[in-house]
Design a protein around this motif. Structure first.
Motif, PDB file in Angstrom:
ATOM      1  N   HIS A  23       3.923   1.071 -21.464  1.00 20.52           N
ATOM      2  CA  HIS A  23       4.521   2.451 -21.028  1.00 20.52           C
ATOM      3  C   HIS A  23       5.242   2.355 -19.858  1.00 20.52           C
ATOM      4  CE1 HIS A  23       2.185   3.827 -24.726  1.00 20.52           C
ATOM      5  NE2 HIS A  23       1.291   3.383 -24.120  1.00 20.52           N
ATOM      6  N   TYR A  24       4.636   1.843 -18.894  1.00 27.81           N
ATOM      7  CA  TYR A  24       5.392   1.826 -17.474  1.00 27.81           C
ATOM      8  C   TYR A  24       6.948   1.159 -17.634  1.00 27.81           C
ATOM      9  CZ  TYR A  24       1.942   4.033 -14.616  1.00 27.81           C
ATOM     10  OH  TYR A  24       1.134   4.673 -13.754  1.00 27.81           O
ATOM     11  N   ALA A  25       6.950  -0.090 -18.422  1.00 28.11           N
ATOM     12  CA  ALA A  25       8.008  -0.834 -18.785  1.00 28.11           C
ATOM     13  C   ALA A  25       9.288   0.170 -19.328  1.00 28.11           C
ATOM     14  CB  ALA A  25       7.871  -2.038 -19.600  1.00 28.11           C
ATOM     15  N   ARG A  26       8.646   1.060 -20.284  1.00 29.28           N
ATOM     16  CA  ARG A  26       9.628   1.797 -20.958  1.00 29.28           C
ATOM     17  C   ARG A  26       9.834   3.013 -19.980  1.00 29.28           C
ATOM     18  NH1 ARG A  26       6.666   0.105 -25.626  1.00 29.28           N
ATOM     19  NH2 ARG A  26       4.868   1.430 -25.187  1.00 29.28           N
ATOM     20  N   ALA A  27       9.244   3.402 -19.187  1.00 28.40           N
ATOM     21  CA  ALA A  27       9.524   4.436 -18.115  1.00 28.40           C
ATOM     22  C   ALA A  27      10.448   4.055 -17.017  1.00 28.40           C
ATOM     23  CB  ALA A  27       8.162   4.954 -17.453  1.00 28.40           C
ATOM     24  N   PHE A  28      10.258   2.576 -16.705  1.00 33.90           N
ATOM     25  CA  PHE A  28      11.216   1.809 -15.771  1.00 33.90           C
ATOM     26  C   PHE A  28      12.588   1.952 -16.414  1.00 33.90           C
ATOM     27  CE2 PHE A  28       7.772  -0.409 -13.340  1.00 33.90           C
ATOM     28  CZ  PHE A  28       8.292  -0.077 -11.937  1.00 33.90           C
ATOM     29  N   GLU A  29      12.777   1.717 -17.603  1.00 37.49           N
ATOM     30  CA  GLU A  29      13.985   1.653 -18.348  1.00 37.49           C
ATOM     31  C   GLU A  29      14.578   3.092 -18.552  1.00 37.49           C
ATOM     32  OE1 GLU A  29      15.613  -0.142 -22.901  1.00 37.49           O
ATOM     33  OE2 GLU A  29      13.695   1.129 -22.661  1.00 37.49           O
ATOM     34  N   VAL A 193      -3.378   3.449  -4.472  1.00 33.86           N
ATOM     35  CA  VAL A 193      -2.862   4.888  -4.953  1.00 33.86           C
ATOM     36  C   VAL A 193      -3.748   4.786  -6.587  1.00 33.86           C
ATOM     37  CG1 VAL A 193      -1.032   6.330  -5.747  1.00 33.86           C
ATOM     38  CG2 VAL A 193      -0.889   4.438  -3.889  1.00 33.86           C
ATOM     39  N   TYR A 194      -4.487   6.208  -6.616  1.00 34.07           N
ATOM     40  CA  TYR A 194      -5.137   6.529  -7.748  1.00 34.07           C
ATOM     41  C   TYR A 194      -3.991   6.898  -8.715  1.00 34.07           C
ATOM     42  CZ  TYR A 194      -7.866   8.985 -11.281  1.00 34.07           C
ATOM     43  OH  TYR A 194      -8.542   9.460 -12.433  1.00 34.07           O
ATOM     44  N   VAL A 195      -3.597   6.464  -9.872  1.00 38.62           N
ATOM     45  CA  VAL A 195      -2.773   7.065 -10.949  1.00 38.62           C
ATOM     46  C   VAL A 195      -3.526   6.892 -12.415  1.00 38.62           C
ATOM     47  CG1 VAL A 195      -0.476   7.074 -11.872  1.00 38.62           C
ATOM     48  CG2 VAL A 195      -0.671   6.350  -9.492  1.00 38.62           C
ATOM     49  N   PRO A 196      -4.013   7.814 -12.859  1.00 39.16           N
ATOM     50  CA  PRO A 196      -4.712   7.827 -14.062  1.00 39.16           C
ATOM     51  C   PRO A 196      -3.763   7.455 -15.174  1.00 39.16           C
ATOM     52  CG  PRO A 196      -4.905   9.843 -13.262  1.00 39.16           C
ATOM     53  CD  PRO A 196      -4.268   9.234 -12.068  1.00 39.16           C
ATOM     54  N   ASN A 197      -4.144   7.133 -16.410  1.00 42.60           N
ATOM     55  CA  ASN A 197      -3.181   6.628 -17.439  1.00 42.60           C
ATOM     56  C   ASN A 197      -2.579   7.890 -18.109  1.00 42.60           C
ATOM     57  OD1 ASN A 197      -3.446   3.920 -17.854  1.00 42.60           O
ATOM     58  ND2 ASN A 197      -5.511   4.235 -18.635  1.00 42.60           N
ATOM     59  N   GLY A 198      -1.718   7.806 -18.924  1.00 45.60           N
ATOM     60  CA  GLY A 198      -0.962   9.001 -19.371  1.00 45.60           C
ATOM     61  C   GLY A 198      -0.465   8.771 -20.970  1.00 45.60           C
ATOM     62  N   GLU A 373       6.603  10.797 -15.525  1.00 45.12           N
ATOM     63  CA  GLU A 373       6.356  11.423 -14.268  1.00 45.12           C
ATOM     64  C   GLU A 373       5.354  10.810 -13.379  1.00 45.12           C
ATOM     65  OE1 GLU A 373       8.015  14.064 -13.700  1.00 45.12           O
ATOM     66  OE2 GLU A 373       9.133  14.034 -15.622  1.00 45.12           O
ATOM     67  N   LYS A 374       4.431   9.888 -13.919  1.00 45.23           N
ATOM     68  CA  LYS A 374       3.627   9.246 -12.947  1.00 45.23           C
ATOM     69  C   LYS A 374       4.353   8.153 -12.242  1.00 45.23           C
ATOM     70  CE  LYS A 374      -0.437  10.088 -15.675  1.00 45.23           C
ATOM     71  NZ  LYS A 374      -1.537  10.817 -14.755  1.00 45.23           N
ATOM     72  N   LEU A 375       5.419   7.519 -13.047  1.00 43.26           N
ATOM     73  CA  LEU A 375       6.012   6.577 -12.442  1.00 43.26           C
ATOM     74  C   LEU A 375       6.842   7.062 -11.261  1.00 43.26           C
ATOM     75  CD1 LEU A 375       6.982   3.381 -12.167  1.00 43.26           C
ATOM     76  CD2 LEU A 375       8.571   3.964 -13.859  1.00 43.26           C
ATOM     77  N   LYS A 376       7.513   8.177 -11.562  1.00 40.36           N
ATOM     78  CA  LYS A 376       8.513   8.759 -10.605  1.00 40.36           C
ATOM     79  C   LYS A 376       7.653   9.413  -9.017  1.00 40.36           C
ATOM     80  CE  LYS A 376      11.681  11.237 -13.835  1.00 40.36           C
ATOM     81  NZ  LYS A 376      11.941  12.540 -14.365  1.00 40.36           N
ATOM     82  N   HIS A 377       6.409   9.726  -9.395  1.00 37.13           N
ATOM     83  CA  HIS A 377       5.579   9.947  -8.440  1.00 37.13           C
ATOM     84  C   HIS A 377       5.171   8.859  -7.351  1.00 37.13           C
ATOM     85  CE1 HIS A 377       2.279  11.559  -6.172  1.00 37.13           C
ATOM     86  NE2 HIS A 377       1.415  10.614  -6.522  1.00 37.13           N
ATOM     87  N   LEU A 378       4.887   7.831  -8.277  1.00 33.09           N
ATOM     88  CA  LEU A 378       4.725   6.448  -7.620  1.00 33.09           C
ATOM     89  C   LEU A 378       5.736   5.709  -6.983  1.00 33.09           C
ATOM     90  CD1 LEU A 378       2.809   3.979  -7.462  1.00 33.09           C
ATOM     91  CD2 LEU A 378       3.628   3.209  -9.472  1.00 33.09           C
ATOM     92  N   LEU A 379       7.170   5.872  -7.530  1.00 37.46           N
ATOM     93  CA  LEU A 379       8.074   5.330  -6.779  1.00 37.46           C
ATOM     94  C   LEU A 379       8.795   6.291  -5.682  1.00 37.46           C
ATOM     95  CD1 LEU A 379       9.834   3.248  -9.669  1.00 37.46           C
ATOM     96  CD2 LEU A 379       8.222   2.572  -8.072  1.00 37.46           C
ATOM     97  N   PHE A 380       8.309   7.441  -5.712  1.00 40.45           N
ATOM     98  CA  PHE A 380       8.575   8.522  -4.866  1.00 40.45           C
ATOM     99  C   PHE A 380       9.963   8.909  -5.081  1.00 40.45           C
ATOM    100  CE2 PHE A 380       4.932   8.269  -2.273  1.00 40.45           C
ATOM    101  CZ  PHE A 380       4.530   7.021  -2.075  1.00 40.45           C
TER     102      PHE A 380
END
Length: 381
Positions: A23-29, A193-198, A373-380
């Motif tokens: 899911h993170y791979a597709r979010a990066f894309e 950094v705590y980032v639960p699943n989504g 949204e989790k990835l955006k938060h993680l990457l600021f």
């Protein structure tokens, strides 16, 4: 020019187990990155220990030289031997040197595909720690999604390798609250950094939810489980639930990695095997209850550190969720039915209508927990 991410992860990209790294791979894309998605290697020894459909799929990806979908290139390396929790294969030599025996050479492959210099080097698997010294990157991230010591397949040497990697990367993302304390060997906790699943909510909203043909002979109410069927899957709990609720249909979907012969003795249990991930919304949308029958008693270290993706997916499809209770999900008691014991679990399934959560609350919860949204938060972003 698009920024690049090299992801080194356990599960191959087209696996029926679509976990956080996929899911993170597709979010990066979605954020405009190009991704090289490398999963754990295969070897001739897999024919002995894991000769199954998943291996055939992984072999096909390797033989094709990798495959591409959109801006995601995914690949499965092959080596003469690979780390495994068996004598010799669990040794430090194998864990530290398997990549030297890949064919074609993995580092050459990475360079040929243009990922020897990347913005982000992302790890979900401890087997790829050598990339920290072989790839130029701006940021390195390790994602810890489980307490790896809880898996019987993980050797002490492999766990030690994970700790070594954790102490070298720039940032650590962990998906269950207690993992920060469990990994006491990590020296700098400030980078955790705590980032639960989504959930990929757009995928579920747009998915084809046609009534699955497999359900034509399976009456309602349908009680469904989709996911891994491994050592922590509580066969006895599912058996006793179905035995006590003969008017309920229990549907189990996933590759059988544990003996389920006991479940085959009951006519209201339907073992459908593995199904493609793009069909998950079909099965969930035409079920009434989503269950998580995990054996917390016998696998506490593992399960207490799990933040299950299936909770988000069940709720997105408006199911009543009934789960055994453990630490990480205790604060979801307003959304799902948490059972302290087998009797309470059976009661939750039986009275699923009474335990159904407010649809608006469920929708708000899944909207707040989207991968992008989790990835955006993680990457600021």
């Amino acid at each position: 020019m698009p920024q690049k991410v090299l992801m080194a992860v356990p599960n191959y990209y087209t696996s029926v187990f679509q976990v956080g790294s996929h899911h993170y791979a597709r979010a990066f894309e979605e954020l405009g990155f190009k991704i090289l998605f490398i999963s754990n290697p295969i070897s001739p020894f897999h024919k002995i220990f894991a000769n199954n459909l998943q291996l055939k799929n992984r072999e096909a990806i390797h033989k094709a030289g990798g495959k591409k979908t959109g801006n995601i290139l995914f690949y499965v390396p092959q080596a003469l031997f690979t780390p495994y929790n068996k004598p010799i294969l669990s040794s430090s030599f194998v864990i530290n040197n398997w990549q030297r025996f890949t064919f074609p050479n993995l580092l050459n492959y990475i360079k040929q595909k243009g990922f020897n210099e990347v913005e982000i080097l992302w790890f979900d698997s401890p087997l790829f720690g050598f990339l920290l010294d072989k790839v130029k990157y701006k940021t390195s991230i390790l994602r810890i999604a489980d307490y790896s010591k809880g898996f019987s397949a993980v050797s002490q040497n492999q766990f030690d390798k994970e700790i070594e990697m954790a102490n070298r990367v720039d940032k650590i993302v962990y998906s269950a609250k207690n993992l920060k304390d469990k990994y006491s060997e990590i020296e700098d906790k400030s980078k955790m950094v705590y980032v639960p699943n989504g959930i990929d909510l757009a995928f579920f909203e747009k998915a084809d939810k046609i009534f699955p043909a497999e359900f034509e002979s399976i009456p309602e109410p349908r009680v469904i489980y989709i996911g891994a069927i491994h050592e922590w899957f509580d066969v006895d709990l599912v058996y006793h639930s179905a035995q006590n609720l003969p008017a309920y249909s229990f549907v189990i979907i996933g590759p059988e990695q544990k003996d389920l012969s006991k479940l085959r003795s009951l006519t209201n249990i339907y073992l459908l095997g593995q199904k493609p991930y793009n069909r998950v919304p079909q099965f969930l949308s035409h079920s009434q209850v989503g269950i998580i029958p995990f054996d917390v008693t016998n696998h506490p270290d593992l399960i207490n550190s799990i933040n299950p993706i299936k909770i988000y997916e069940y709720l997105a499809c408006n199911l009543t969720v009934v789960s055994m209770k453990w630490e990480e999900i205790e604060d979801l008691n307003e959304l799902i039915c948490l059972a302290d014991n087998h009797d309470a679990f059976i009661d939750g399934v039986k009275n699923y209508s009474a335990f159904k959560s407010d649809p608006e609350k469920c929708l708000r919860f899944v909207k707040e927990n989207q991968w992008i949204e989790k990835l955006k938060h993680l990457l600021f972003f």
